[in-house]
Design an enzyme around this catalytic site. Sequence first.
Site, PDB file in Angstrom:
ATOM      1  N   ASP A   7      -4.484  21.397  24.922  1.00 17.15           N
ATOM      2  CA  ASP A   7      -3.827  22.383  25.781  1.00 17.15           C
ATOM      3  C   ASP A   7      -4.595  22.465  27.089  1.00 17.15           C
ATOM      4  O   ASP A   7      -5.812  22.706  27.082  1.00 17.15           O
ATOM      5  CB  ASP A   7      -3.818  23.761  25.115  1.00 17.15           C
ATOM      6  CG  ASP A   7      -2.927  23.810  23.875  1.00 17.15           C
ATOM      7  OD1 ASP A   7      -2.184  22.837  23.647  1.00 17.15           O
ATOM      8  OD2 ASP A   7      -2.981  24.817  23.154  1.00 17.15           O
ATOM      9  N   ASP A 129       9.751  28.172  19.526  1.00 17.22           N
ATOM     10  CA  ASP A 129       8.563  29.007  19.361  1.00 17.22           C
ATOM     11  C   ASP A 129       9.002  30.455  19.216  1.00 17.22           C
ATOM     12  O   ASP A 129       9.864  30.918  19.957  1.00 17.22           O
ATOM     13  CB  ASP A 129       7.646  28.920  20.594  1.00 17.22           C
ATOM     14  CG  ASP A 129       7.409  27.497  21.062  1.00 17.22           C
ATOM     15  OD1 ASP A 129       7.341  26.608  20.200  1.00 17.22           O
ATOM     16  OD2 ASP A 129       7.296  27.280  22.281  1.00 17.22           O
TER      17      ASP A 129
END
Length: 238
Positions: A7, A129
């Site tokens: 990330d 998500d």
Amino acid sequence: MIFPAIDLLNGQSVRLYQGDYEKETTINPDPLKQAKQIESAGLKHLHLVDLDGAKEGKPVNLNVIQSLREQTNLFIELGGGIRTLEQVNQYLNIGINRVIIGSAALTHPELVRTAVAKYGSDKIVVGVDGRDEKVATQGWLENSDTSFDDIVEAMLSVGVSNFVVTDIARDGTLSGPNIELLSRLQNKFPKSNIIASGGIANIKNVTDLQASGIHDIIVGRALYDGDVTLAQLKEVDG
């Protein structure tokens, strides 16, 4: 396939706790070095997220992303703020193997339809998500009333086959993946490929997911905390 995760935030590799930008831990100031370690271990795939991009809605860490693409042979899937066809085009043109469209799949489904028609379903992944099986948007900062099942069904109808499914409550927590949710979606939608994201705590979680019928698995925090090793992931990488 096993996807170690990187990330990106401010050009560095970080992790967030439950997607909270205020709860950030730096993993590696040099993401390229980290990616090369993954490749050296014999793993072949990388799950890459531009966290700045997710918040800003445009590419932010493009230079880092390009260097990862140019200096490794990893299969790279990339998400984070991809909300226009131009962005999809930009990333695929620099050699990213497939892109993940998250928020935009809910707010602009025609974008997904057009992207799949233009590039093929192997290049376009939809990110699902959410919390309590309701989809979250805008870098997980906003909640919607759309269920996971509804978005998967809608996206299958426009040609999508790959879905990265993240239970935000599990993300970065080492509490174990939501196997019940993931396997339920895979069984309900057999034409889909459900990719597990969030909550992996140990190698048993990975093999349990594989046994439940989930074969593409993203591993983040457990790898960088040392609870799972690259060597272990290589052993179970099918």
